[in-house]
Design a protein around this motif. Structure first.
Motif, PDB file in Angstrom:
ATOM      1  N   SER A  70       0.813  -1.223   0.000  1.00  0.00           N
ATOM      2  CA  SER A  70       0.000   0.000   0.000  1.00  0.00           C
ATOM      3  C   SER A  70       0.842   1.266   0.000  1.00  0.00           C
ATOM      4  CB  SER A  70      -0.937   0.011   1.205  1.00  0.00           C
ATOM      5  OG  SER A  70      -0.194  -0.154   2.411  1.00  0.00           O
ATOM      6  N   VAL A  71       2.009   1.212   0.604  1.00  0.00           N
ATOM      7  CA  VAL A  71       2.873   2.382   0.703  1.00  0.00           C
ATOM      8  C   VAL A  71       4.314   1.930   0.545  1.00  0.00           C
ATOM      9  CG1 VAL A  71       3.704   4.263   2.178  1.00  0.00           C
ATOM     10  CG2 VAL A  71       1.284   3.617   2.238  1.00  0.00           C
ATOM     11  N   VAL A  72       5.061   2.639  -0.273  1.00  0.00           N
ATOM     12  CA  VAL A  72       6.509   2.421  -0.349  1.00  0.00           C
ATOM     13  C   VAL A  72       7.183   3.738  -0.007  1.00  0.00           C
ATOM     14  CG1 VAL A  72       8.460   1.668  -1.739  1.00  0.00           C
ATOM     15  CG2 VAL A  72       6.196   0.694  -2.158  1.00  0.00           C
ATOM     16  N   ARG A  73       7.967   3.739   1.037  1.00  0.00           N
ATOM     17  CA  ARG A  73       8.777   4.885   1.418  1.00  0.00           C
ATOM     18  C   ARG A  73      10.232   4.479   1.333  1.00  0.00           C
ATOM     19  NH1 ARG A  73       6.134   6.447   7.125  1.00  0.00           N
ATOM     20  NH2 ARG A  73       8.361   6.790   7.505  1.00  0.00           N
ATOM     21  N   PRO A  74      11.142   5.424   1.320  1.00  0.00           N
ATOM     22  CA  PRO A  74      12.549   5.033   1.266  1.00  0.00           C
ATOM     23  C   PRO A  74      12.951   4.077   2.383  1.00  0.00           C
ATOM     24  CG  PRO A  74      12.346   7.360   0.804  1.00  0.00           C
ATOM     25  CD  PRO A  74      10.985   6.896   1.219  1.00  0.00           C
ATOM     26  N   ASP A  75      12.309   4.181   3.566  1.00  0.00           N
ATOM     27  CA  ASP A  75      12.726   3.389   4.718  1.00  0.00           C
ATOM     28  C   ASP A  75      11.862   2.172   4.991  1.00  0.00           C
ATOM     29  OD1 ASP A  75      10.654   5.214   5.389  1.00  0.00           O
ATOM     30  OD2 ASP A  75      11.023   4.834   7.506  1.00  0.00           O
ATOM     31  N   ARG A  76      10.732   2.006   4.273  1.00  0.00           N
ATOM     32  CA  ARG A  76       9.855   0.870   4.569  1.00  0.00           C
ATOM     33  C   ARG A  76       8.871   0.617   3.438  1.00  0.00           C
ATOM     34  NH1 ARG A  76       6.778   2.698   9.785  1.00  0.00           N
ATOM     35  NH2 ARG A  76       8.794   3.654  10.176  1.00  0.00           N
ATOM     36  N   ILE A  77       8.362  -0.636   3.414  1.00  0.00           N
ATOM     37  CA  ILE A  77       7.241  -1.019   2.569  1.00  0.00           C
ATOM     38  C   ILE A  77       6.112  -1.423   3.504  1.00  0.00           C
ATOM     39  CG2 ILE A  77       6.387  -2.658   0.852  1.00  0.00           C
ATOM     40  CD1 ILE A  77       9.241  -2.979  -0.157  1.00  0.00           C
ATOM     41  N   GLU A  78       4.921  -0.860   3.303  1.00  0.00           N
ATOM     42  CA  GLU A  78       3.772  -1.200   4.129  1.00  0.00           C
ATOM     43  C   GLU A  78       2.773  -2.006   3.315  1.00  0.00           C
ATOM     44  OE1 GLU A  78       2.226   2.405   5.764  1.00  0.00           O
ATOM     45  OE2 GLU A  78       4.120   2.931   6.775  1.00  0.00           O
ATOM     46  N   PHE A  79       2.038  -2.906   3.999  1.00  0.00           N
ATOM     47  CA  PHE A  79       1.132  -3.834   3.334  1.00  0.00           C
ATOM     48  C   PHE A  79      -0.304  -3.580   3.769  1.00  0.00           C
ATOM     49  CE2 PHE A  79       5.271  -5.735   3.473  1.00  0.00           C
ATOM     50  CZ  PHE A  79       5.414  -6.384   2.255  1.00  0.00           C
ATOM     51  N   GLY A  80      -1.120  -3.086   2.840  1.00  0.00           N
ATOM     52  CA  GLY A  80      -2.540  -2.923   3.068  1.00  0.00           C
ATOM     53  C   GLY A  80      -2.867  -2.348   4.429  1.00  0.00           C
ATOM     54  N   ALA A  81      -3.894  -2.897   5.041  1.00  0.00           N
ATOM     55  CA  ALA A  81      -4.299  -2.470   6.379  1.00  0.00           C
ATOM     56  C   ALA A  81      -3.795  -3.440   7.444  1.00  0.00           C
ATOM     57  CB  ALA A  81      -5.820  -2.349   6.446  1.00  0.00           C
ATOM     58  N   ALA A  82      -2.853  -4.268   7.063  1.00  0.00           N
ATOM     59  CA  ALA A  82      -2.395  -5.306   7.994  1.00  0.00           C
ATOM     60  C   ALA A  82      -1.496  -4.762   9.094  1.00  0.00           C
ATOM     61  CB  ALA A  82      -1.641  -6.397   7.226  1.00  0.00           C
ATOM     62  N   LEU A 142      13.532  -0.469  11.901  1.00  0.00           N
ATOM     63  CA  LEU A 142      12.778   0.615  11.255  1.00  0.00           C
ATOM     64  C   LEU A 142      13.388   1.972  11.566  1.00  0.00           C
ATOM     65  CD1 LEU A 142       9.083  -0.531  11.869  1.00  0.00           C
ATOM     66  CD2 LEU A 142      10.100  -0.045   9.625  1.00  0.00           C
ATOM     67  N   ALA A 143      13.706   2.179  12.851  1.00  0.00           N
ATOM     68  CA  ALA A 143      14.261   3.476  13.265  1.00  0.00           C
ATOM     69  C   ALA A 143      15.627   3.723  12.629  1.00  0.00           C
ATOM     70  CB  ALA A 143      14.364   3.532  14.785  1.00  0.00           C
ATOM     71  N   GLU A 144      16.461   2.696  12.565  1.00  0.00           N
ATOM     72  CA  GLU A 144      17.802   2.874  12.003  1.00  0.00           C
ATOM     73  C   GLU A 144      17.751   3.100  10.498  1.00  0.00           C
ATOM     74  OE1 GLU A 144      21.903   3.147  11.424  1.00  0.00           O
ATOM     75  OE2 GLU A 144      20.583   3.528  13.137  1.00  0.00           O
ATOM     76  N   TRP A 149      18.329   7.048   5.818  1.00  0.00           N
ATOM     77  CA  TRP A 149      17.780   7.817   4.708  1.00  0.00           C
ATOM     78  C   TRP A 149      17.620   9.299   5.063  1.00  0.00           C
ATOM     79  CZ3 TRP A 149      18.207   6.871  -0.060  1.00  0.00           C
ATOM     80  CH2 TRP A 149      18.177   5.570  -0.556  1.00  0.00           C
ATOM     81  N   ASP A 150      17.243   9.587   6.316  1.00  0.00           N
ATOM     82  CA  ASP A 150      17.127  11.000   6.708  1.00  0.00           C
ATOM     83  C   ASP A 150      18.477  11.711   6.580  1.00  0.00           C
ATOM     84  OD1 ASP A 150      14.452  10.736   7.243  1.00  0.00           O
ATOM     85  OD2 ASP A 150      14.674  10.580   9.421  1.00  0.00           O
ATOM     86  N   GLU A 151      19.523  11.010   6.972  1.00  0.00           N
ATOM     87  CA  GLU A 151      20.865  11.597   6.867  1.00  0.00           C
ATOM     88  C   GLU A 151      21.231  11.846   5.415  1.00  0.00           C
ATOM     89  OE1 GLU A 151      24.992   9.542   7.611  1.00  0.00           O
ATOM     90  OE2 GLU A 151      24.159  10.185   9.539  1.00  0.00           O
TER      91      GLU A 151
END
Length: 543
Positions: A70-82, A142-144, A149-151
């Motif tokens: 459902s979402v792809v960000r530089p730091d993570r991939i998210e899956f639907g509403a799971a 996730l935090a690291e 990427w923020d850096e």
């Protein structure tokens, strides 16, 4: 760059097809494969299909139904509403976890499928296998990953608002293409983790030109790697890679060597090893770092390496002894599939002459700066001689600088005939001739310019590499050539058109069709020098 953060600007480009999910310094790539994700490793000269770590990864929600990405960000991939996310756990592993009820199916390349669920906490995926881990470890990962990427994004160059989204994406591409080369002690920004995993000399120069605007030290590392392995006579290698360097046909597997012989050449020994390098733009790249990297001793050493490489071209690549070096193999030109190489080798080409003139001019300027008037005079004199030889390549009837193969004129009219503008020293009638070619719809005035082969040429193809498609590096060099040849308005126009091309095509692809301005079918995506030069041009256009 105002408004949204660079990271938020990038997410819409991360489709897991043209742009994979990856991490600076990692060889791991996550891509879409139907309704699943697949995990692969990027390796030198190995297709991704041979480097699969996980064949398929699927996530299901509490009701057992498939939870799509459902979402792809530089730091993570998210899956639907799971409530599940995939992220990196350092450069060599991924973690999957989240709150709520979920289940994941993992099909590793070796071993049976594995099922894991929220009851197991979280899971780590790596080339070594699938292991269950505490949920807290996933949270730390996730935090690291977000911190890394923020850096990186904190260094994104500031540009005009209309260029900000693509500049952020191109800066992501440069970060995404960072790998560590074993035993090299440096970070290489490779052309693409999808297909080109190594440091190609020419690519390093263009990539450094873009990196310098946000990370000049990383730009310096690219030149350090490119300059680190000269041969005894000063030749710089074509590629620095995991297993060594590619500097001649002897560095290739035996089966590939015969494919690179100068078959039929009347000038060069077809049984001898073939030097493989890239065009001499080393001084061009090095000059761009001056004032940004504070290391005089490094610059002194680097300029000496460049000077030795320049001597190599004249001492060892002037294969017919006429004073004008030639390309001994298409690989050394950077334009491997150009129709100028349909001729017999070696090929004397006007672009090589222009690069050599420019490099001698820059070496002369450097010598003057350090008070070495003798060296300055030598470089200036050779530059003048090479310019005389370049002018002899002009074909008055055809209206362009003509290449020759083994001394025989080549009919193909290509972008190499335009690049003598880079010298900034062409007499006006040659500049006028090049401008006429650029303005002619039957030659180079295509809807999206500049094609790498004239439209009227029989070898022109919209799609075939170096036989018609538009390349960002050629456009960038031509824009610079126009600027130094008394055509600043034309230069600005080409810069703006090139920026529009990349935005129109949806990303910094390897090459583009000159009629539609879209990615050519066989072009690689998330391509390093296209990204770097977009950044460079965007910064210049925003000044």
């Amino acid at each position: 760059m105002s408004g949204r953060s660079p990271a938020s600007r990038v997410s819409r480009f991360l489709d897991l097809v043209a742009a994979p999910f990856t991490l600076p310094g990692s060889r791991i790539l996550v891509l879409r494969d139907g309704d699943a994700l697949t995990v692969r490793r990027a390796e030198y000269e190995r297709p991704l299909d041979e480097c699969v770590v996980v064949r398929a990864l699927r996530v299901r929600g509490a009701d057992g139904s498939l939870a799509p990405v459902s979402v792809v960000r530089p730091d993570r991939i998210e899956f639907g509403a799971a409530g599940v996310a995939l992220t990196f756990d350092g450069p060599d592993a991924l973690t999957l976890g989240g709150e709520g009820d979920w289940e994941a199916e993992v099909e590793p390349v070796d071993g049976p499928p594995v099922r894991v669920s929220s009851a197991d906490g979280a899971v780590r995926l790596s080339p070594d296998g699938v292991t269950r881990i505490p949920a807290a470890e996933h949270g730390s990962a996730l935090a690291e990953t977000a911190r890394v990427w923020d850096e990186w994004f904190a260094r994104t160059p500031v540009v005009r608002d209309d260029l900000a989204d693509m500049t952020a994406f191109c800066w992501w591409v440069l970060g995404a293409n960072i790998v560590s080369l074993p035993g090299r002690g440096a970070r290489a920004v490779v052309p693409s983790k999808i297909g080109y995993v190594g440091l190609w000399q020419w690519d390093a120069y263009f990539i450094a030109a873009g990196l310098r605007h946000g990370d000049p030290e990383l730009a310096r590392e690219q030149l350090e790697l490119a300059f680190a392995f000269p041969t005894a006579d000063g030749q710089l290698p074509d590629v620095v890679h995991d297993e060594g360097v590619l500097a001649s046909s002897d560095d290739l597997p035996p089966g590939d060597r015969e494919n690179l012989r100068r078959a039929g050449s009347a000038i060069a020994d077809p049984s001898a090893p073939i030097p493989l390098t890239k065009p001499p733009l080393a001084a061009w790249a090095l000059r761009r770092l001056e004032g940004l990297v504070d290391d005089p001793a490094w610059f002194d050493a680097a300029w000496k390496t460049v000077a030795r490489s320049q001597e190599w071209w004249f001492a060892h690549s002037d294969l017919d002894g006429d004073g004008m070096p030639e390309y001994g193999h298409p690989y050394s030109s950077g334009l491997d599939d150009s129709p100028v190489f349909d001729a017999e080798l070696p090929v004397a080409s006007p672009d090589l002459a222009a690069y050599l003139i420019l490099q001698d001019d820059l070496l002369a300027a450097r010598a003057r700066e350090i008070g070495d008037e003798d060296a300055a005079a030598r470089h200036a004199a050779r530059s003048a001689r090479t310019l005389e030889l370049l002018e002899r390549m002009w074909d008055e009837e055809a209206g362009y600088f003509r290449s020759s193969g083994a001394g025989v004129p080549v009919d193909a009219e290509t972008a190499v005939s335009l690049l003598p503008l880079l010298t900034g020293r062409l007499p006006g009638r040659y500049v006028a001739g090049i401008l006429a070619a650029l303005d002619d719809p039957d030659r180079f005035a295509t809807p999206w310019a500049v094609p790498t082969v004239a439209r009227r040429d029989p070898s022109f193809s919209e799609e075939r590499m170096w036989r018609g498609p538009v390349w960002v590096n050629v456009n960038a060099l031509l824009a610079e050539g126009l600027a130094v040849s008394g055509q600043p308005a034309r230069a600005r126009e080409l810069v703006e058109q090139t920026l529009r091309l990349v935005i129109h095509a949806g990303g910094p692809h390897e090459y583009f069709t000159p009629t539609t301005g879209r990615k050519a079918r066989t072009a690689t995506t998330a391509f390093g020098w296209s990204a770097a030069l977009f950044v460079d041009l965007a910064v210049r256009a925003s000044a």
